[in-house]
Scaffold this active site. Structure first.
Site, PDB file in Angstrom:
ATOM      1  N   ARG A  25     -51.461  37.359  56.105  1.00 23.69           N
ATOM      2  CA  ARG A  25     -51.346  38.191  57.307  1.00 23.69           C
ATOM      3  C   ARG A  25     -50.880  37.358  58.495  1.00 23.69           C
ATOM      4  NH1 ARG A  25     -53.230  38.396  62.530  1.00 23.69           N
ATOM      5  NH2 ARG A  25     -55.272  37.677  61.812  1.00 23.69           N
ATOM      6  N   HIS A 226     -55.212  26.494  65.985  1.00 22.08           N
ATOM      7  CA  HIS A 226     -53.783  26.244  65.810  1.00 22.08           C
ATOM      8  C   HIS A 226     -53.511  24.769  66.105  1.00 22.08           C
ATOM      9  CE1 HIS A 226     -51.952  30.495  65.700  1.00 22.08           C
ATOM     10  NE2 HIS A 226     -53.258  30.618  65.550  1.00 22.08           N
ATOM     11  N   CYS A 257     -48.391  33.425  66.668  1.00 23.58           N
ATOM     12  CA  CYS A 257     -48.642  34.728  67.268  1.00 23.58           C
ATOM     13  C   CYS A 257     -47.334  35.263  67.832  1.00 23.58           C
ATOM     14  CB  CYS A 257     -49.684  34.619  68.381  1.00 23.58           C
ATOM     15  SG  CYS A 257     -49.954  36.187  69.237  1.00 23.58           S
ATOM     16  N   ASN A 266     -50.912  27.845  62.209  1.00 24.86           N
ATOM     17  CA  ASN A 266     -52.355  27.748  62.037  1.00 24.86           C
ATOM     18  C   ASN A 266     -52.736  26.411  61.407  1.00 24.86           C
ATOM     19  OD1 ASN A 266     -53.501  30.637  62.504  1.00 24.86           O
ATOM     20  ND2 ASN A 266     -51.688  30.963  61.243  1.00 24.86           N
TER      21      ASN A 266
END
Length: 314
Positions: A25, A226, A257, A266
């Protein structure tokens, strides 16, 4: 034989942690090209097979905002989240739902685990949710209540916990106030997001201390780092010292993002696993198999993995 780190346990740290895999995701939502649904389904099956205890599958955000995840329904038909994976039936496959419309889609797909995504700052709430900081809770409340009534588990993410590209440093008490309100809705866990990767170890400790002082124990918190400034593993170690035992990570270090351009990847799941192995902390993940999975995915994406461990071992 795959190289592994020397294990030197630290008795002050937790014995075991939960890795909350967000690659399918959060990792893929920021890709410039759409990954075929069959590749996404295989990725999830591979991540489950390597021993990850939670694999977040997709998002029911409107396709106009996140076109990379427009195939959510088709993906869920392929992986069957109501039963889990055929290889590991007990593995939760959560789905992000922004509102009641997203929840309707999740219920229709047989999803049992969902997450909402809030903001700790006014500007990001407006840009990401089209709501004010206060109005976001009015949107989340009926979504969470309906999900709980349907027997679902609901997790809450809160973004911009350490810094916001428009507002700068975010006051600790503001983050705690937002986080408490999300938990008070009935969410079982709060994931604290360093969305643009500006956190440092002292800041991590101060925020966790403030949550504890507000009555929220480390067991209800997760960390979502992150690596924009190379601090993700250091910050993870600071949170481990504090007692947090759930960490979001993305296979291969993918992600970011779409509404915060300064947000790079990430924390890589492989980099996290390498550090945990060196500390003797149990996690249940097969590192060589995970590296093979991220190498396979990098081939589909047409570029090397950002993960240092993947590049070192592959």
């Amino acid at each position: 034989m795959t190289e592994l780190p020397m294990t030197v346990p630290d008795p002050r740290l937790p014995e075991r942690v939960t890795i909350y895999e967000v690659g399918p995701r959060d990792g893929l939502q920021n890709e410039k090209t759409v990954v075929p649904v069959e590749v996404k389904a295989e990725l999830i099956e591979r991540l489950v097979a390597v021993g990850l205890p939670v694999v977040e599958a997709t998002s029911f955000v409107h396709p106009r905002w996140v076109p990379q995840l427009a195939d959510a329904e088709e993906l869920l038909k392929r992986i069957d989240p109501s039963a889990g994976s055929g290889r590991r039936p007990a593995v939760p496959m959560p789905v992000l739902v922004p509102n009641e419309r997203g929840l309707d889609r999740a219920l229709a797909a047989g999803v049992r685990h969902v997450a909402i995504f809030g903001s700790a700052t006014e500007t990001f709430a407006q840009k990401n949710l089209n709501r004010s900081l206060d109005d976001q809770f009015a949107m989340f409340e009926p979504t969470v209540q309906r999900a709980l009534a349907e027997g679902m588990d609901v997790r809450a993410y809160v973004s911009m916990c350490f810094g916001d590209p428009w507002e700068g440093a975010v006051p600790v008490d503001q983050v705690v106030a937002v986080g408490r309100r999300l938990l008070d809705l009935g969410c079982y866990q709060l994931s604290l997001g360093d969305t643009i990767g500006v956190a440092t170890t002292g800041h991590v400790g101060a925020l966790l201390d403030a949550f504890n002082a507000a009555g929220v124990g480390d067991e209800r918190l997760a960390m979502h780092f992150h690596d924009t400034y190379g601090q993700a593993l250091a910050n993870t170690h600071a949170a481990l010292q504090h007692g947090v035992t759930t960490y979001d990570a993305s296979a291969g270090g993918l992600g970011g993002c779409p509404y915060a351009e300064s947000a790079t990847g990430n924390l890589a799941t492989e980099d996290l696993v390498w550090m945990l192995d060196g500390l003797g902390i149990e996690h249940g993940v097969d590192l060589p198999a995970l590296v093979a999975t991220s190498t396979w995915l990098a081939g589909h994406l047409g570029r090397p993995s950002p993960s240092r461990v993947v590049n070192a071992l592959a």
